[in-house]
Design an enzyme around this catalytic site. Structure first.
Site, PDB file in Angstrom:
ATOM      1  CG  PHE A 144       9.772  -8.305  -6.493  1.00 42.73           C
ATOM      2  CD1 PHE A 144      10.900  -8.913  -7.025  1.00 42.73           C
ATOM      3  CD2 PHE A 144       9.353  -8.694  -5.227  1.00 42.73           C
ATOM      4  CE1 PHE A 144      11.613  -9.876  -6.307  1.00 42.73           C
ATOM      5  CE2 PHE A 144      10.061  -9.658  -4.502  1.00 42.73           C
ATOM      6  CZ  PHE A 144      11.186 -10.243  -5.045  1.00 42.73           C
ATOM      7  CG  ASP A 229       2.177  -8.863  -5.314  1.00 44.01           C
ATOM      8  OD1 ASP A 229       2.078  -8.607  -4.094  1.00 44.01           O
ATOM      9  OD2 ASP A 229       3.179  -9.399  -5.818  1.00 44.01           O
ATOM     10  CE  LYS A 258       8.278  -7.093   1.084  1.00 39.54           C
ATOM     11  NZ  LYS A 258       8.008  -7.484  -0.302  1.00 39.54           N
TER      12      LYS A 258
HETATM   13  C1  PLP Z   1       8.216  -8.614  -1.143  1.00 41.08           C
HETATM   14  C2  PLP Z   1       7.241  -8.836  -2.233  1.00 41.08           C
HETATM   15  C3  PLP Z   1       6.919 -10.131  -2.682  1.00 41.08           C
HETATM   16  C4  PLP Z   1       7.637 -11.357  -2.173  1.00 41.08           C
HETATM   17  O1  PLP Z   1       7.384 -11.579  -0.819  1.00 41.08           O
HETATM   18  P1  PLP Z   1       8.294 -12.658  -0.045  1.00 41.08           P
HETATM   19  O2  PLP Z   1       7.651 -12.720   1.310  1.00 41.08           O
HETATM   20  O3  PLP Z   1       9.684 -12.123  -0.042  1.00 41.08           O
HETATM   21  O4  PLP Z   1       8.186 -13.930  -0.772  1.00 41.08           O
HETATM   22  C5  PLP Z   1       5.951 -10.267  -3.643  1.00 41.08           C
HETATM   23  N1  PLP Z   1       5.328  -9.202  -4.146  1.00 41.08           N
HETATM   24  C6  PLP Z   1       5.597  -7.945  -3.747  1.00 41.08           C
HETATM   25  C7  PLP Z   1       4.841  -6.802  -4.326  1.00 41.08           C
HETATM   26  C8  PLP Z   1       6.576  -7.721  -2.783  1.00 41.08           C
HETATM   27  O5  PLP Z   1       6.876  -6.472  -2.409  1.00 41.08           O
END
Ligand code: PLP
Length: 406
Positions: A144, A229, A258
């Site tokens: 994700f 990420d 986050k």
């Molecule tokens: C939540 C998340 C995102 C997206 O972040 P947003 O602030 O919602 O755009 C991207 N990568 C990972 C691993 C995430 O958990």
């Protein structure tokens, strides 16, 4: 129209949502009004122990005094300048991030997905300059990376992609935790590999030992950038400040968001000097690195470092893990196992009952997330105590019993 929000109960607000709001969220029927530490309260006065934490965001807990004070001070001082000028909170947070990571440079964005977009732009520039114009990024299934048109192509989950074709070009999705798949997918067009060190939204998937190290070696051999990420795994979640520390492997580029602002929206990508290829005009953002967001980030990271919050997360994470394993054994065969690292854990079921269990758990007074049809995710504030873990599992026990009896 009323201006007195306290005059209405949750049913009223839920009806307002369905009347006015684009229906993209299947929300739990709870209207949250305030929070403190690991607890939140709804407009009807119910209290919940919060094991969702704004989706792994409020690491220091709700309404943390250090962050609240920093935000309050900043609100009365300066809110926005644009990046045409320098501001001190942005520069100080940048220095703190660099000094406390393996990275050399930072760029601020407003969210996780924006941080990832920036990281991929950097990777493409690197490919153009240093790998014969290669422009393609390998990502993995069940990943994700966010919801923009670019990042849904990176996100290897058909459910996020199929309704939005055509997908952006330049992404190849291969199975996670499979080095051969990466090797086979690598071509002259490849400039980078992007993965989560533990997959969050994909169901809390932990790669086997050696996978991330294998990626590092492959990237080194082929002059590819390794992008982690860490939007979910960063800022102490896995029991180290950064998730990569858990694997002992350093990426070339890391994205975070986050928990960085403890609830104030802020994201960033960081990179090593060797791939610091962006130049004036290549990338930008009106709000990215805004003084309010970076003042919140500075207070959050400062408190985290001064109080070794990642160390606390590691200890309570071990406790949560041990208790979850006991729980899984006690409730077998309905429960089939536990997976995760630190304070990012999932409990697995033998049937798709996660949503029903969570609904019942909410009624018991604990917020949890049904990350997969058959899995519940635990991502509490990093400041939770062992007593909080015990309370969560007592409530979950009642919720699971009720679900199985229905
Ligand atoms: C939540 C998340 C995102 C997206 O972040 P947003 O602030 O919602 O755009 C991207 N990568 C990972 C691993 C995430 O958990």
């Amino acid at each position: 129209m009323t201006t007195d929000s306290t005059a209405h109960d949750s049913a009223y607000w839920m009806a307002q949502e369905s009347e006015y709001y684009v229906h993209t969220f299947n929300r739990q029927p709870i209207v949250i009004e305030r929070g403190e530490g690991a607890r939140v309260w709804d407009v009807d006065g119910n209290e919940y122990l919060d094991f969702v934490a704004g989706l792994a965001v409020v690491g220091l807990g709700h309404s943390h005094p250090a962050v609240a004070e920093a935000v309050r001070d900043q609100v009365g001082t300066l809110l926005q300048t644009s990046n045409l000028y320098y501001t001190v909170p942005q520069l100080e947070l940048g220095r703190m991030l660099v000094e406390n990571s393996c990275m050399d440079k930072v760029f601020f964005a407003n969210s996780g997905v924006e941080a990832n977009e920036g990281a991929v732009k950097l990777a493409r520039k690197y490919g153009r300059l240093h790998r014969n114009g290669a422009q393609s990024v390998i990502t993995v299934l069940n990943s994700f990376h966010g919801r923009t048109l670019g990042m849904i192509a990176a996100t290897g989950q058909p459910a996020y992609q199929e309704a939005w074709l055509p997908l952006a070009e330049g992404f190849t999705n291969v199975p996670y935790d499979d080095l051969d798949a990466i090797r086979e997918a690598t071509t002259d067009e490849t400039c980078a590999i992007m993965v989560e060190v533990v997959q969050g939204e994909g169901g809390v998937n932990v790669p086997t030992e050696g996978y991330l190290k294998g990626l590092r070696e492959w990237c080194d051999e082929n002059n590819l950038l390794l992008i982690f990420d860490e939007v979910q795994t960063g800022m102490g979640r896995l029991g180290h400040l950064w998730g990569y520390e858990h694997s002992g492997v350093e990426p070339d580029v890391m994205t975070i968001a986050k928990a960085l602002g403890n609830g104030v929206p802020v994201g960033a990508f960081l990179c090593k000097e060797r791939c610091n290829v962006l130049e004036p005009g290549d990338h930008g953002s009106t709000f990215g690195g805004n003084v309010l967001a970076t003042a919140a980030g500075r207070a959050t990271l400062g408190h985290m470092l001064e109080n070794d919050i990642p160390g606390h997360a590691a200890r309570v994470g071990d406790y949560l893990r041990a208790k979850l394993e006991e729980f899984a054994v006690a409730h077998a065969p309905a429960t089939t196992g536990v997976r995760g690292v630190g304070l990012l854990q999932a409990l697995l079921f033998d049937q798709p009952i996660a949503r029903a269990v969570v609904t019942n758990a909410n009624a018991e007074g604990v917020l949890l997330n049904p990350v997969l049809p058959n899995a519940i995710r635990f991502m509490p504030p990093l400041i939770i105590t062992e007593a909080d873990v015990d309370e969560c599992l007592t409530k979950l026990d009642a919720a699971l019993t009720k679900t199985l009896a229905a």
